[in-house]
Scaffold this active site. Sequence first.
Site: not given
Length: 344
Positions: A202, A119, A199
């Site tokens: 969103k 992140k 995978k």
Amino acid sequence: MPAQESAPRETIFSGIQPSGELHLGNYLGAIRNWVALQSSYRCFFCIVDYHAITQPFEPDALIRRVREMACDLIACGIDPAKSTLFVQSAVREHTELAWALASVTGYGELGRMTQFKDKAEKNPDNINAGLFTYPVLQAADILIYHATKVPVGEDQRQHLELAREIVRKWNARFGETFREPEALYSSTPKILGLDGQAKMSKSLGNTISLREDDEAVWNKLRTAATDPARVRRTDVGDPDKCNVFTLHKFFSTDERQAEVRKGCTTAGIGCIECKKWLLEGVKADLDRIRARRAELLAKPDAIDEILADGARRARAVAAQTMVLVRDRLGVDRPGNARLPDSQP
Ligand code: TRP
């Protein structure tokens, strides 16, 4: 009384970020599993809005997403009569416990979390302390209910290990208080996105949302990646290398799956036909979910009432844990100066 009712049920906790609409990957990978667990365990399912604020977000959108997530979870089969479904921020004790746990959490360990590093790399302008201490709040979520089983995906392995380490350190320092939670990894294979590469997620834009209508679902399925070696209609395909076949395993009957396997490996059917069959199965599931959602939406206050009731039930447990935790820490003991509790 039957044996299974006399033994106290184990406690399960899991959380989900209010990322907006659920997609097929969440549904197959996680939520279906939660639904199955709720009959045999005492379950707490939490929409983790305080985790969500560690990444860029808009306050108005957050409120909406939390309610939409609650609506989707119930539509998928989370039953508020069986499970405690609630919003993290409505139970203040989570953040209070997180602060207490932070004092036994190693800085070095937090820095080794791969999700933090990912992140931070993706968002170099917003590497905030909340992102860094995210796993401590996650540990608090679990420990405040003394949950022993935590259904999560493989991507949460490190966070769960850290939660166990926090328990060991806490208990050694302040006396036996918490139990080490165990991860329950679902047996569902990883659900790939429509690109058949990564995978379903969103942020990658390769999803089918549970809210899409049949036409939108079909438009996505139609162009979904299949066995890359099957180029022409007359080529034979390998279902085990095809993401569409993986989806058939969830949505189609055994007979239909056998038909697909035969048709694909003999070039008896083309990919479009195979996808049409898949659509039939997907539709059946989505229709059920849509019908439940429509029922909920017809009762304007239903979601708020369910969440308020969930928060009340969760708080009753969390508040008790915090009495113990404060006592162990030597803070806010009776006799100390105490402020009145703030309004819920
Ligand atoms: N970090 C989890 C995720 O992104 C969500 C989460 C927050 C969670 N608190 C939790 C999962 C506690 C399990 C237990 O998927």
